[in-house]
Every structure is written in C-alpha cells, then in structure tokens.
Design a protein around this motif. Structure first.
Motif, PDB file in Angstrom:
ATOM      1  N   SER A   1      33.220  14.315  78.968  1.00 28.73           N
ATOM      2  CA  SER A   1      32.035  14.589  79.774  1.00 28.73           C
ATOM      3  C   SER A   1      32.217  15.955  80.429  1.00 28.73           C
ATOM      4  O   SER A   1      33.151  16.165  81.202  1.00 28.73           O
TER       5      SER A   1
ATOM      6  N   HIS B   1      36.701  10.234  74.983  1.00 30.19           N
ATOM      7  CA  HIS B   1      35.585  10.267  75.921  1.00 30.19           C
ATOM      8  C   HIS B   1      35.584  11.651  76.570  1.00 30.19           C
ATOM      9  O   HIS B   1      36.562  12.028  77.230  1.00 30.19           O
TER      10      HIS B   1
ATOM     11  N   THR C   1      37.061  14.681  81.908  1.00 28.15           N
ATOM     12  CA  THR C   1      35.876  14.981  82.707  1.00 28.15           C
ATOM     13  C   THR C   1      36.074  16.335  83.371  1.00 28.15           C
ATOM     14  O   THR C   1      37.043  16.530  84.109  1.00 28.15           O
ATOM     15  N   CYS C   2      35.183  17.272  83.081  1.00 26.68           N
ATOM     16  CA  CYS C   2      35.303  18.626  83.635  1.00 26.68           C
ATOM     17  C   CYS C   2      33.986  19.058  84.269  1.00 26.68           C
ATOM     18  O   CYS C   2      32.917  18.864  83.689  1.00 26.68           O
ATOM     19  N   GLU C   3      34.104  19.695  85.430  1.00 29.00           N
ATOM     20  CA  GLU C   3      32.930  20.254  86.099  1.00 29.00           C
ATOM     21  C   GLU C   3      32.974  21.773  86.181  1.00 29.00           C
ATOM     22  O   GLU C   3      31.942  22.420  86.293  1.00 29.00           O
TER      23      GLU C   3
ATOM     24  N   ASP D   1      26.858  15.092  78.538  1.00 27.49           N
ATOM     25  CA  ASP D   1      26.612  16.253  79.398  1.00 27.49           C
ATOM     26  C   ASP D   1      27.046  17.576  78.779  1.00 27.49           C
ATOM     27  O   ASP D   1      27.488  18.482  79.488  1.00 27.49           O
TER      28      ASP D   1
ATOM     29  N   ARG E   1      40.519  10.685  77.712  1.00 23.30           N
ATOM     30  CA  ARG E   1      39.290  10.814  78.494  1.00 23.30           C
ATOM     31  C   ARG E   1      39.360  12.086  79.327  1.00 23.30           C
ATOM     32  O   ARG E   1      40.308  12.292  80.076  1.00 23.30           O
TER      33      ARG E   1
ATOM     34  N   TYR F   1      43.841  10.084  81.189  1.00 25.57           N
ATOM     35  CA  TYR F   1      42.607  10.305  81.932  1.00 25.57           C
ATOM     36  C   TYR F   1      42.739  11.608  82.718  1.00 25.57           C
ATOM     37  O   TYR F   1      43.536  11.690  83.659  1.00 25.57           O
TER      38      TYR F   1
ATOM     39  N   ASP G   1      40.777  14.637  84.942  1.00 30.76           N
ATOM     40  CA  ASP G   1      39.595  15.003  85.720  1.00 30.76           C
ATOM     41  C   ASP G   1      39.922  16.277  86.495  1.00 30.76           C
ATOM     42  O   ASP G   1      40.850  16.291  87.306  1.00 30.76           O
TER      43      ASP G   1
END
Length: 343
Positions: A120, A118, A92-94, A146, A90, A62, A64
């Motif tokens: 995003s 996963h 998740t990157c902004e 996204d 998984r 996971y 992030d």
C-alpha cells in the motif's frame, strides 16, 4: 530458615517459568515472532544471547515507514540478514516513493519464495514492480492498494495465485487488466475496488484464453466504482460472470453510480451465465440508491439465480429499507430458499 528455602525455591520456579519460551525450538520461536510487527521482532534480539538471532528465522515481514527511523536501511538490513523462506511481505509507505528500493525489496521477497505480498503506497507515484513479482511461482496472495499508476508487463504468469485484490489502482488501459487477471488460472478471490482506466473509450475486459476457461476456480468477486464519470469498470462484470463458472459470492459497491447500471444492463448477456444459474449463492449490493435500473438488476439475479441463498441490500438511505424490502419480496424468484436482507 524454612522461609529462606521457600524463597529460593520460588525464585528458581519463577526463573524456570520465565525461560520456557527460550527453551522452545528455534523454528517455533520464529513462527511466534512472525505475528509481530517486524520492528518489534528485532527488539527481542537484546533480551539475551539466546535471543540474539531468533529474529532471523521469521517468515512474516511487516514494514511501515511511519514506525521506524532510517526506514530504507532498516528494510534492507532485515531482508538481507534474515534466512528463512518468506511467507508474507507487507509494505505500507506514505513518504518514500523511490521505485528502485521498492523493486529491490519485492525482488528479494520473490527470491525467498514469498507466498503473500501486500503493498500500500499512500502517495502519488508511478510504480514499476519488478518482473520477478509477475512471474512468481509461489505467490498465492497479491494485494495492491493506493498506487497512482500500475504498469503491468507484457509477460505475466502467476500459476499459484488464488487471491488478487486491487484497490484504488490506475491502469493505463484494459489490456493491462486483461494480462493480469488472465494469467491467474487458479484464482479464487478477485476484488477490483475504486480502480480507474485512463482510456475510458475501450472495452475494458473483452478477454479470451486459449486452452482453459479464464477463471475456472473463481468463487468470490467484489467490484466497486471509484468516482463520478467512471463507468468503464462495470464492463468487467458481464465478462467475469461468463468466465467464472464456479462463482458463489458476488459483492457490488455503488453499481448505480454515474451510469454504472446502464453499463451493466447494456452488457447483460442474453443467455444467463452458468455461474448465475447453478453456483451463485450470495449477492451483496452496497449503496443501493433505489432507482428503476437497480431494481432491474436485482430482479435479474433473483429470477435467474436458481441456488441463491442470500441477497443482501445495503441501502444508501436507511429510511428506505422497508420500501426496498417490500418491493423485492414481490419480485419473482428462481430460488425458493433465498433470504432477503435489507439494511
């Protein structure tokens, strides 16, 4: 004297109690660690010499970019030094929108026989996922969200994929959607939510497949529209109903929105799809706006779904729930056991 012996005994007991986890087999410890965020898993390496390398056997990853400094280096270090086959990846990157890094990370996951991916990306960027992902034989779950624009290559083959969720995606045309979905022969769960097609003047999902029904194992389908003026996505529904003979659950979000129901009504097949007649058990319509077109669709399913067990209506205006319920109760039903739920 007796009290001293008791203290020593208690101390030994506490040490034995504390060391029970360390005495577990490495594979079991790795499995336990796989349920933690990856950044926390690496912290266990400083507990003792016994724990120094346990993190290398984790199977779930996971990542992030909001939780770790030097995020890119951290991801490479973890992926390159861990040794087990990968169950879940998984990401998740902004802030990071470097396609080369993303491509390499996903490629590493596929080489490690990943089963779930996963991703995003909470930012505006053009995404090119690696070829290895689209031909991954071990992939069972793929959830993408996204991404500004998703490029689906010409060659797609996902023989083990059972769950496909696409949320807030942009497709260049209907062919890209066609290539992706029609390359998943054992697909059971499909969700297409708030997705766009850049070319709205197309037949988004006019698909055919050679040698097998398009979605022979699909049992769950969820569709939702994104914004005003986007109606082409609803052309998917009639096609999917025709090509998903085992469909049991259908969830639709904002079907009315900006002409969506008109699209559906225009493409409703003359012959009732096999799944509607013999397999569809649950229908949920979210954001029901209480108009004549919506009632026509509700009537269509109530009349033709012979084994329907539940129809769930989530009204856009709660004060109209009783009116909607009374109206639907007066419509003819093909299933005598169907239960209406209006919220």
């Amino acid at each position: 004297m007796g009290s001293s012996r008791k203290l020593i005994k208690n101390k030994r007991s506490e040490e034995e109690e504390e060391d029970r986890i360390s005495s577990l087999p490495s594979c079991l410890i790795g499995h336990i660690l796989s349920f933690l965020p990856t950044k926390d898993v690496l912290k266990t390496s400083v507990l003792s010499t016994k724990w120094k390398y346990h993190w290398k056997s984790i199977t779930n990853f996971y990542f992030d970019d909001q939780s770790v400094k030097s995020f890119i280096n951290f991801v490479y270090r973890v992926l390159l030094l861990s040794v087990s086959d990968m169950h879940k990846f998984r990401l998740t990157c902004e802030n990071i929108c470097d396609n080369s890094h993303l491509s390499q990370w996903v490629s590493i996951a596929t080489l490690r026989h990943v089963r779930e991916v996963h991703i995003s990306l909470l930012m505006n960027c053009h995404v090119m996922l690696p070829h290895e992902l689209w031909t991954c034989n071990t992939l069972v779950v793929l959830k993408l969200a996204d991404m500004l624009v998703l490029n689906v290559p010409t060659m797609v083959r996902l023989p083990s994929l059972k769950i496909l969720h696409l949320d807030k995606m942009v497709f260049s045309d209907g062919d890209s959607t066609k290539r992706l979905v029609s390359s998943c022969p054992v697909l059971e769960d499909l969700a297409i939510l708030e997705c766009y097609w850049l070319d709205q003047n197309i037949n988004v999902f006019n698909i055919s497949a050679d040698g097998w029904e398009l979605l022979p194992e699909l049992t769950y389908l969820e569709l939702g529209v994104p914004d005003e003026g986007v109606t082409a996505g609803w052309e998917l529904l009639p096609e999917l109903l025709e090509r998903a003979p085992k469909l049991e659950t259908l969830v639709c979000k904002e079907l009315l929105c900006y002409g969506g129901y008109n699209q559906l009504l225009r493409h409703t097949p003359t012959n009732v799809p096999y799944c509607v007649l013999f397999h569809l058990k649950v229908i949920e319509i979210r954001y029901f706006f209480w108009c004549s077109d919506e009632l026509k669709i509700a009537e269509y399913f109530l009349k033709n779904a012979k084994v329907l067990e539940r129809m769930v209506i989530r009204s856009a205006g709660g004060q109209q729930s009783k009116i909607i319920c009374n109206t639907l109760l007066g419509l003819p039903r093909g299933s005598k056991t169907c239960r209406l739920e209006v919220y």
